[in-house]
Design an enzyme around this catalytic site. Structure first.
Site, PDB file in Angstrom:
ATOM      1  N   TRP A 195     -10.222  66.426 -30.227  1.00  0.00           N
ATOM      2  CA  TRP A 195     -10.299  67.833 -29.579  1.00  0.00           C
ATOM      3  C   TRP A 195     -10.017  68.970 -30.432  1.00  0.00           C
ATOM      4  O   TRP A 195     -10.256  70.212 -30.209  1.00  0.00           O
ATOM      5  CB  TRP A 195      -9.579  68.083 -28.454  1.00  0.00           C
TER       6      TRP A 195
ATOM      7  N   HIS B  74      -6.676  70.594 -27.542  1.00  0.00           N
ATOM      8  CA  HIS B  74      -5.483  70.007 -27.089  1.00  0.00           C
ATOM      9  C   HIS B  74      -4.595  70.869 -26.225  1.00  0.00           C
ATOM     10  O   HIS B  74      -3.953  70.862 -25.372  1.00  0.00           O
ATOM     11  CB  HIS B  74      -4.849  69.181 -28.088  1.00  0.00           C
TER      12      HIS B  74
ATOM     13  N   ARG C   8       0.877  60.531 -36.696  1.00  0.00           N
ATOM     14  CA  ARG C   8       0.143  59.183 -37.213  1.00  0.00           C
ATOM     15  C   ARG C   8      -0.314  59.595 -38.793  1.00  0.00           C
ATOM     16  O   ARG C   8      -0.575  58.503 -39.405  1.00  0.00           O
ATOM     17  CB  ARG C   8      -1.365  59.043 -36.642  1.00  0.00           C
TER      18      ARG C   8
END
Length: 283
Positions: free
Chosen positions: A17, A22, A64
């Site tokens: 997104w 988001h 991540r």
């Protein structure tokens, strides 16, 4: 094989997104949480800021990229091994890999938030993951395996070379927002939800949502998003999207999917958190 693996790892790091999407989802959710839910979430996040959810909504994407966060990359999507545009389907046993997926992540982090014995630091991460992954689940190409979720489908958007996944994450959202920041965009989408604009009936958006079966709830949303891969994202096939500039007729044909999926994601995120902290979906 090593080159292929490296490319796969890189493309799957694309933000879902995008930041605007988001943050918009989180702002919508903030409009739907009850006072008790808001207090619980703020305590967990140790935040009294007005954007207490929006300002952590992209944390999972940043995490991540870190040395210790690479393990979480598969949790941003569920790879439906279907055959769009001829057929779309998503199956948990077939499509959720051994390292997990967005659906299993929502199940896991919901259980952590429900557990009074969970440590504060663990709950904080669980909250940040939930805020992000419910958003991810509503982006159709996060529920699709074809061409690495569209990451290897080369397209042109507003004169720029990019890929299909990226435009669904970012360019379509930004064109729809038309210069609005996330807070303003969310306020307008929230008003549209409450007014039943665009034919929306939000009373149906929580059908089947239950903490008694969190996997089934998340899979319902995954099925809904995945269906758009056939009806909209790749309705005319891969070759068709690789031709021309998609900021014109393609955008006009499919922007409503972006609009409704952002609205649903925010509405459902707020309701999901309400279920966790009050037992009632409404605010």
């Amino acid at each position: 094989m090593l080159v292929v693996a490296a490319i796969f790892g890189l493309v799957r790091l694309a933000d879902a997104w995008g930041t605007l999407g988001h943050e918009t989802v989180a702002w919508i959710a903030q409009s739907y949480v009850s006072p008790a839910t808001k207090e619980a979430v703020q305590v967990i996040l140790d935040s009294s800021q007005s954007d207490y959810m929006a300002n952590v909504s992209t944390w999972a994407d940043s995490y991540r990229y870190t040395d210790g966060g690479g393990w979480s990359a598969p949790l941003h999507y569920i790879d439906a091994n279907d055959n769009p545009p001829e057929s779309c389907s998503v199956d948990f046993n077939r499509d959720c890999g051994d390292e997990g997926c967005s659906v299993s992540a929502i199940v896991n982090y919901t259980s952590i938030l429900l557990d009074d014995e969970s440590k504060a630091s663990v709950k904080r991460d669980a909250m940040r993951f939930i805020i992000h992954f419910i958003g991810d689940l509503h982006q159709p190409l996060h529920d699709e395996a074809i061409d690495v979720g569209g990451n290897t489908i080369n397209v042109t958007y507003d004169g720029d070379d990019t890929n299909l996944h990226h435009i669904w994450d970012t360019e379509l959202v930004e064109q729809l927002a038309d210069g609005q920041d996330a807070e303003e965009f969310a306020k307008n989408l929230t008003a549209a939800i409450r007014a039943g604009a665009y034919g929306w009936d939000s009373s149906t958006w929580l059908t089947g949502a239950s903490l008694n079966d969190t996997k089934a709830s998340a899979m319902t949303w995954a099925h809904e998003a995945n269906a758009y891969v056939c009806s909209d994202v790749l309705a005319a096939g891969v070759d068709a999207v690789e031709e021309g500039d998609l900021s014109g007729s393609y955008y006009k044909a499919h922007f409503d999917v972006v609009r409704v999926q952002l609205a649903r994601a925010g509405f459902r995120l707020g309701a999901w958190l309400n279920l966790i902290y009050t037992g009632q979906a409404g605010d």
